[in-house]
Write a protein that holds these residues in place. Sequence first.
Motif, PDB file in Angstrom:
ATOM      1  N   ASN A 135      -8.804  -4.828  -1.448  1.00  0.00           N
ATOM      2  CA  ASN A 135      -7.832  -5.695  -2.107  1.00  0.00           C
ATOM      3  C   ASN A 135      -8.481  -6.529  -3.203  1.00  0.00           C
ATOM      4  O   ASN A 135      -7.873  -6.787  -4.254  1.00  0.00           O
ATOM      5  N   SER A 136      -9.729  -6.962  -2.964  1.00  0.00           N
ATOM      6  CA  SER A 136     -10.455  -7.739  -3.974  1.00  0.00           C
ATOM      7  C   SER A 136     -10.691  -6.915  -5.227  1.00  0.00           C
ATOM      8  O   SER A 136     -10.570  -7.413  -6.354  1.00  0.00           O
ATOM      9  N   LEU A 137     -11.016  -5.633  -5.044  1.00  0.00           N
ATOM     10  CA  LEU A 137     -11.244  -4.754  -6.192  1.00  0.00           C
ATOM     11  C   LEU A 137      -9.953  -4.483  -6.950  1.00  0.00           C
ATOM     12  O   LEU A 137      -9.912  -4.563  -8.183  1.00  0.00           O
ATOM     13  N   ILE A 138      -8.882  -4.189  -6.223  1.00  0.00           N
ATOM     14  CA  ILE A 138      -7.603  -3.899  -6.869  1.00  0.00           C
ATOM     15  C   ILE A 138      -7.096  -5.102  -7.651  1.00  0.00           C
ATOM     16  O   ILE A 138      -6.750  -5.001  -8.837  1.00  0.00           O
ATOM     17  N   GLN A 139      -7.068  -6.268  -7.004  1.00  0.00           N
ATOM     18  CA  GLN A 139      -6.550  -7.463  -7.657  1.00  0.00           C
ATOM     19  C   GLN A 139      -7.491  -7.940  -8.763  1.00  0.00           C
ATOM     20  O   GLN A 139      -7.045  -8.365  -9.833  1.00  0.00           O
ATOM     21  N   GLY A 140      -8.800  -7.861  -8.500  1.00  0.00           N
ATOM     22  CA  GLY A 140      -9.774  -8.301  -9.496  1.00  0.00           C
ATOM     23  C   GLY A 140      -9.692  -7.483 -10.771  1.00  0.00           C
ATOM     24  O   GLY A 140      -9.767  -8.032 -11.882  1.00  0.00           O
ATOM     25  N   ALA A 141      -9.539  -6.175 -10.639  1.00  0.00           N
ATOM     26  CA  ALA A 141      -9.414  -5.312 -11.817  1.00  0.00           C
ATOM     27  C   ALA A 141      -8.165  -5.682 -12.617  1.00  0.00           C
ATOM     28  O   ALA A 141      -8.202  -5.756 -13.854  1.00  0.00           O
ATOM     29  N   LYS A 142      -7.068  -5.936 -11.914  1.00  0.00           N
ATOM     30  CA  LYS A 142      -5.829  -6.342 -12.600  1.00  0.00           C
ATOM     31  C   LYS A 142      -6.028  -7.652 -13.343  1.00  0.00           C
ATOM     32  O   LYS A 142      -5.595  -7.806 -14.488  1.00  0.00           O
ATOM     33  N   ASP A 143      -6.689  -8.613 -12.695  1.00  0.00           N
ATOM     34  CA  ASP A 143      -6.923  -9.920 -13.326  1.00  0.00           C
ATOM     35  C   ASP A 143      -7.796  -9.796 -14.574  1.00  0.00           C
ATOM     36  O   ASP A 143      -7.659 -10.581 -15.519  1.00  0.00           O
ATOM     37  N   LEU A 144      -8.685  -8.816 -14.575  1.00  0.00           N
ATOM     38  CA  LEU A 144      -9.549  -8.595 -15.733  1.00  0.00           C
ATOM     39  C   LEU A 144      -8.852  -7.796 -16.831  1.00  0.00           C
ATOM     40  O   LEU A 144      -9.377  -7.676 -17.939  1.00  0.00           O
ATOM     41  N   GLY A 145      -7.686  -7.252 -16.518  1.00  0.00           N
ATOM     42  CA  GLY A 145      -6.974  -6.431 -17.489  1.00  0.00           C
ATOM     43  C   GLY A 145      -7.501  -5.016 -17.568  1.00  0.00           C
ATOM     44  O   GLY A 145      -7.354  -4.340 -18.590  1.00  0.00           O
ATOM     45  N   VAL A 146      -8.109  -4.549 -16.475  1.00  0.00           N
ATOM     46  CA  VAL A 146      -8.655  -3.197 -16.424  1.00  0.00           C
ATOM     47  C   VAL A 146      -7.723  -2.308 -15.613  1.00  0.00           C
ATOM     48  O   VAL A 146      -7.423  -2.605 -14.454  1.00  0.00           O
ATOM     49  N   SER A 147      -7.279  -1.224 -16.216  1.00  0.00           N
ATOM     50  CA  SER A 147      -6.382  -0.281 -15.536  1.00  0.00           C
ATOM     51  C   SER A 147      -7.198   0.841 -14.905  1.00  0.00           C
ATOM     52  O   SER A 147      -7.793   1.661 -15.610  1.00  0.00           O
ATOM     53  N   LEU A 148      -7.237   0.847 -13.590  1.00  0.00           N
ATOM     54  CA  LEU A 148      -7.937   1.905 -12.860  1.00  0.00           C
ATOM     55  C   LEU A 148      -6.920   2.853 -12.243  1.00  0.00           C
ATOM     56  O   LEU A 148      -6.015   2.411 -11.537  1.00  0.00           O
ATOM     57  N   ASN A 149      -7.061   4.158 -12.519  1.00  0.00           N
ATOM     58  CA  ASN A 149      -6.196   5.097 -11.816  1.00  0.00           C
ATOM     59  C   ASN A 149      -6.783   5.359 -10.429  1.00  0.00           C
ATOM     60  O   ASN A 149      -7.880   4.873 -10.094  1.00  0.00           O
ATOM     61  N   GLU A 150      -6.074   6.099  -9.615  1.00  0.00           N
ATOM     62  CA  GLU A 150      -6.500   6.313  -8.228  1.00  0.00           C
ATOM     63  C   GLU A 150      -7.867   6.994  -8.160  1.00  0.00           C
ATOM     64  O   GLU A 150      -8.702   6.639  -7.331  1.00  0.00           O
ATOM     65  N   HIS A 151      -8.088   7.953  -9.050  1.00  0.00           N
ATOM     66  CA  HIS A 151      -9.353   8.671  -9.058  1.00  0.00           C
ATOM     67  C   HIS A 151     -10.507   7.723  -9.390  1.00  0.00           C
ATOM     68  O   HIS A 151     -11.559   7.760  -8.731  1.00  0.00           O
ATOM     69  N   GLN A 152     -10.325   6.868 -10.382  1.00  0.00           N
ATOM     70  CA  GLN A 152     -11.368   5.912 -10.769  1.00  0.00           C
ATOM     71  C   GLN A 152     -11.631   4.898  -9.653  1.00  0.00           C
ATOM     72  O   GLN A 152     -12.783   4.547  -9.379  1.00  0.00           O
ATOM     73  N   PHE A 153     -10.563   4.431  -9.015  1.00  0.00           N
ATOM     74  CA  PHE A 153     -10.739   3.508  -7.897  1.00  0.00           C
ATOM     75  C   PHE A 153     -11.554   4.165  -6.786  1.00  0.00           C
ATOM     76  O   PHE A 153     -12.483   3.565  -6.242  1.00  0.00           O
ATOM     77  N   ASN A 154     -11.223   5.409  -6.473  1.00  0.00           N
ATOM     78  CA  ASN A 154     -11.950   6.121  -5.421  1.00  0.00           C
ATOM     79  C   ASN A 154     -13.417   6.333  -5.796  1.00  0.00           C
ATOM     80  O   ASN A 154     -14.300   6.295  -4.927  1.00  0.00           O
ATOM     81  N   GLN A 155     -13.687   6.563  -7.079  1.00  0.00           N
ATOM     82  CA  GLN A 155     -15.067   6.732  -7.534  1.00  0.00           C
ATOM     83  C   GLN A 155     -15.867   5.435  -7.358  1.00  0.00           C
ATOM     84  O   GLN A 155     -17.005   5.458  -6.903  1.00  0.00           O
ATOM     85  N   LEU A 156     -15.252   4.302  -7.720  1.00  0.00           N
ATOM     86  CA  LEU A 156     -15.940   3.018  -7.571  1.00  0.00           C
ATOM     87  C   LEU A 156     -16.152   2.683  -6.094  1.00  0.00           C
ATOM     88  O   LEU A 156     -17.197   2.146  -5.707  1.00  0.00           O
ATOM     89  N   ASP A 157     -15.165   2.992  -5.282  1.00  0.00           N
ATOM     90  CA  ASP A 157     -15.255   2.800  -3.836  1.00  0.00           C
ATOM     91  C   ASP A 157     -16.432   3.614  -3.284  1.00  0.00           C
ATOM     92  O   ASP A 157     -17.309   3.098  -2.575  1.00  0.00           O
ATOM     93  N   ALA A 158     -16.488   4.898  -3.654  1.00  0.00           N
ATOM     94  CA  ALA A 158     -17.546   5.785  -3.157  1.00  0.00           C
ATOM     95  C   ALA A 158     -18.912   5.362  -3.691  1.00  0.00           C
ATOM     96  O   ALA A 158     -19.926   5.460  -2.983  1.00  0.00           O
TER      97      ALA A 158
END
Length: 216
Positions: free
Chosen positions: A8-31
Amino acid sequence: MLNESAKNSLIQGAKDLGVSLNEHQFNQLDAYLELLLKWNKVFNLTSIRDPEEGVKKHLLDCLGIIPVLEKMQRQGLPMRSLMDVGSGGGLPAVVIAVCFPELKVLSVDAVAKKTTFITQAALELGLKNLRAKHSRVENIKEKFDVVTCRAFSSLKDFVSLTESNIGEPGMWLAMKGRRPDAELQELPSFAEVTEVIDLHIPGLGEERSVVLMRHI
Protein backbone atom coordinates in the motif's frame (compact mmCIF):
# COMPACT_ATOMS: atom_id res chain seq x y z
CA MET A 1 6.22 -10.43 -2.20
CA LEU A 2 5.69 -7.22 -0.26
CA ASN A 3 3.48 -7.41 2.79
CA GLU A 4 0.16 -5.55 2.59
CA SER A 5 1.44 -2.46 4.40
CA ALA A 6 4.53 -2.13 2.18
CA LYS A 7 2.44 -2.78 -0.93
CA ASN A 8 0.00 0.00 0.00
CA SER A 9 2.91 2.35 0.74
CA LEU A 10 4.32 1.75 -2.73
CA ILE A 11 0.99 2.17 -4.50
CA GLN A 12 0.01 5.34 -2.66
CA GLY A 13 3.54 6.75 -2.65
CA ALA A 14 3.86 6.39 -6.42
CA LYS A 15 0.53 8.17 -6.89
CA ASP A 16 1.62 11.00 -4.58
CA LEU A 17 4.79 11.41 -6.63
CA GLY A 18 2.80 11.53 -9.85
CA VAL A 19 4.31 8.30 -11.16
CA SER A 20 2.01 5.98 -13.11
CA LEU A 21 2.97 2.35 -12.61
CA ASN A 22 1.17 -0.34 -14.56
CA GLU A 23 0.65 -3.76 -12.99
CA HIS A 24 3.72 -5.22 -14.70
CA GLN A 25 5.97 -2.39 -13.45
CA PHE A 26 4.58 -2.68 -9.93
CA ASN A 27 5.27 -6.41 -9.94
CA GLN A 28 8.82 -5.79 -11.18
CA LEU A 29 9.52 -3.32 -8.35
CA ASP A 30 7.96 -5.72 -5.85
CA ALA A 31 10.14 -8.59 -7.11
CA TYR A 32 13.23 -6.38 -7.18
CA LEU A 33 12.91 -5.33 -3.55
CA GLU A 34 12.27 -8.94 -2.51
CA LEU A 35 15.39 -10.02 -4.41
CA LEU A 36 17.45 -7.18 -2.93
CA LEU A 37 16.49 -8.10 0.63
CA LYS A 38 17.10 -11.80 -0.06
CA TRP A 39 20.60 -11.24 -1.49
CA ASN A 40 21.29 -8.73 1.26
CA LYS A 41 21.38 -11.50 3.86
CA VAL A 42 24.55 -12.83 2.24
CA PHE A 43 26.10 -9.97 0.28
CA ASN A 44 25.29 -6.94 2.47
CA LEU A 45 24.04 -4.76 -0.40
CA THR A 46 22.10 -2.33 1.78
CA SER A 47 21.69 -1.47 5.45
CA ILE A 48 17.91 -1.77 5.09
CA ARG A 49 16.31 -5.05 6.16
CA ASP A 50 12.60 -4.21 6.47
CA PRO A 51 10.36 -4.28 3.35
CA GLU A 52 8.37 -1.16 4.27
CA GLU A 53 11.56 0.76 4.97
CA GLY A 54 12.88 -0.50 1.64
CA VAL A 55 9.82 0.88 -0.12
CA LYS A 56 10.27 4.35 1.38
CA LYS A 57 14.05 4.68 1.43
CA HIS A 58 14.80 2.87 -1.82
CA LEU A 59 11.86 2.52 -4.19
CA LEU A 60 9.97 5.75 -3.49
CA ASP A 61 13.20 7.69 -3.05
CA CYS A 62 14.26 6.65 -6.56
CA LEU A 63 10.77 7.00 -8.05
CA GLY A 64 11.03 10.67 -7.02
CA ILE A 65 13.27 11.37 -10.03
CA ILE A 66 10.98 9.68 -12.58
CA PRO A 67 8.86 12.84 -13.13
CA VAL A 68 12.12 14.77 -13.61
CA LEU A 69 13.21 12.37 -16.36
CA GLU A 70 9.74 12.47 -17.91
CA LYS A 71 9.92 16.28 -18.00
CA MET A 72 13.28 16.10 -19.77
CA GLN A 73 11.70 13.77 -22.30
CA ARG A 74 8.77 16.15 -22.90
CA GLN A 75 11.24 18.98 -23.44
CA GLY A 76 12.73 17.02 -26.32
CA LEU A 77 16.01 16.12 -24.64
CA PRO A 78 17.41 12.80 -25.89
CA MET A 79 16.52 9.85 -23.67
CA ARG A 80 17.96 6.84 -25.48
CA SER A 81 20.76 5.85 -23.13
CA LEU A 82 21.58 6.39 -19.45
CA MET A 83 24.50 5.47 -17.21
CA ASP A 84 24.03 5.23 -13.46
CA VAL A 85 27.32 5.66 -11.60
CA GLY A 86 27.99 3.86 -8.32
CA SER A 87 24.70 1.98 -8.54
CA GLY A 88 25.31 -0.20 -5.50
CA GLY A 89 22.38 -2.60 -5.39
CA GLY A 90 20.83 -0.99 -8.47
CA LEU A 91 19.45 2.29 -7.19
CA PRO A 92 18.26 4.20 -9.12
CA ALA A 93 19.30 2.15 -12.19
CA VAL A 94 16.79 -0.69 -11.74
CA VAL A 95 13.91 1.67 -10.92
CA ILE A 96 14.69 3.79 -14.00
CA ALA A 97 14.93 0.70 -16.21
CA VAL A 98 11.52 -0.48 -14.96
CA CYS A 99 9.87 2.89 -15.59
CA PHE A 100 11.51 3.48 -18.99
CA PRO A 101 11.58 0.10 -20.78
CA GLU A 102 12.77 1.70 -24.05
CA LEU A 103 15.74 3.40 -22.37
CA LYS A 104 19.08 1.56 -22.46
CA VAL A 105 20.45 1.69 -18.90
CA LEU A 106 24.01 0.85 -17.86
CA SER A 107 24.65 0.34 -14.15
CA VAL A 108 28.29 0.84 -13.14
CA ASP A 109 29.87 -0.08 -9.82
CA ALA A 110 33.40 -0.83 -8.68
CA VAL A 111 32.22 -3.67 -6.40
CA ALA A 112 31.81 -6.97 -8.26
CA LYS A 113 29.13 -8.50 -6.00
CA LYS A 114 26.88 -5.50 -6.64
CA THR A 115 27.07 -5.71 -10.43
CA THR A 116 26.58 -9.49 -10.19
CA PHE A 117 23.39 -8.84 -8.27
CA ILE A 118 22.15 -6.26 -10.79
CA THR A 119 22.84 -8.65 -13.67
CA GLN A 120 20.81 -11.34 -11.91
CA ALA A 121 18.02 -8.87 -11.10
CA ALA A 122 17.82 -7.78 -14.74
CA LEU A 123 17.53 -11.44 -15.78
CA GLU A 124 14.86 -12.34 -13.21
CA LEU A 125 12.82 -9.17 -13.79
CA GLY A 126 13.00 -9.45 -17.57
CA LEU A 127 14.72 -6.08 -17.91
CA LYS A 128 16.36 -6.47 -21.31
CA ASN A 129 17.19 -2.75 -21.32
CA LEU A 130 19.41 -3.02 -18.22
CA ARG A 131 23.03 -4.19 -18.06
CA ALA A 132 25.66 -3.92 -15.35
CA LYS A 133 29.38 -3.41 -15.59
CA HIS A 134 31.97 -4.00 -12.89
CA SER A 135 34.34 -1.10 -13.43
CA ARG A 136 35.60 2.20 -12.15
CA VAL A 137 33.63 4.88 -13.95
CA GLU A 138 36.75 6.54 -15.38
CA ASN A 139 37.34 3.37 -17.42
CA ILE A 140 33.96 3.59 -19.18
CA LYS A 141 34.43 4.91 -22.72
CA GLU A 142 30.81 5.05 -23.95
CA LYS A 143 28.73 8.22 -24.26
CA PHE A 144 25.21 8.61 -22.85
CA ASP A 145 22.30 11.01 -23.10
CA VAL A 146 21.94 11.05 -19.30
CA VAL A 147 24.38 10.23 -16.49
CA THR A 148 22.92 9.78 -13.00
CA CYS A 149 24.17 9.12 -9.50
CA ARG A 150 22.73 8.73 -6.01
CA ALA A 151 24.93 9.50 -3.02
CA PHE A 152 28.00 8.81 -5.18
CA SER A 153 30.39 11.69 -4.51
CA SER A 154 30.62 15.46 -4.58
CA LEU A 155 29.12 17.16 -7.62
CA LYS A 156 32.59 18.28 -8.66
CA ASP A 157 33.95 14.71 -8.65
CA PHE A 158 30.82 13.33 -10.29
CA VAL A 159 30.97 15.60 -13.35
CA SER A 160 34.77 15.46 -13.57
CA LEU A 161 34.84 11.66 -13.59
CA THR A 162 32.07 11.41 -16.20
CA GLU A 163 32.76 14.41 -18.46
CA SER A 164 33.88 12.16 -21.30
CA ASN A 165 30.67 10.12 -21.02
CA ILE A 166 28.22 12.97 -21.64
CA GLY A 167 26.76 12.96 -25.13
CA GLU A 168 25.89 16.09 -27.11
CA PRO A 169 23.47 17.27 -25.91
CA GLY A 170 23.53 15.41 -22.62
CA MET A 171 22.56 15.91 -19.00
CA TRP A 172 23.88 15.01 -15.57
CA LEU A 173 21.32 14.20 -12.90
CA ALA A 174 22.63 13.96 -9.33
CA MET A 175 20.41 12.77 -6.48
CA LYS A 176 21.26 14.50 -3.21
CA GLY A 177 19.93 14.88 0.31
CA ARG A 178 19.53 18.51 1.25
CA ARG A 179 20.20 21.12 -1.44
CA PRO A 180 24.01 21.04 -1.91
CA ASP A 181 24.66 24.80 -2.04
CA ALA A 182 28.36 24.55 -1.15
CA GLU A 183 28.99 21.87 -3.79
CA LEU A 184 27.25 23.96 -6.44
CA GLN A 185 29.86 26.68 -5.92
CA GLU A 186 32.70 24.22 -6.58
CA LEU A 187 31.55 22.94 -9.97
CA PRO A 188 34.11 23.13 -12.78
CA SER A 189 33.46 25.65 -15.56
CA PHE A 190 32.32 23.02 -18.07
CA ALA A 191 29.27 22.04 -15.98
CA GLU A 192 26.30 24.40 -15.86
CA VAL A 193 23.43 23.91 -13.42
CA THR A 194 20.09 24.10 -15.22
CA GLU A 195 17.85 23.35 -12.25
CA VAL A 196 17.88 22.25 -8.61
CA ILE A 197 14.63 20.56 -7.59
CA ASP A 198 13.53 19.85 -4.04
CA LEU A 199 11.87 16.43 -3.83
CA HIS A 200 9.23 15.43 -1.30
CA ILE A 201 9.30 11.66 -0.84
CA PRO A 202 6.12 10.29 0.80
CA GLY A 203 6.70 8.94 4.30
CA LEU A 204 10.42 9.65 4.29
CA GLY A 205 10.65 12.83 6.35
CA GLU A 206 14.15 13.60 5.07
CA GLU A 207 15.35 16.30 2.70
CA ARG A 208 15.92 15.23 -0.90
CA SER A 209 16.94 17.19 -3.97
CA VAL A 210 18.09 16.56 -7.52
CA VAL A 211 20.62 18.66 -9.42
CA LEU A 212 20.40 18.89 -13.21
CA MET A 213 23.50 19.98 -15.12
CA ARG A 214 24.57 20.25 -18.75
CA HIS A 215 27.97 20.36 -20.40
CA ILE A 216 29.02 23.73 -21.83
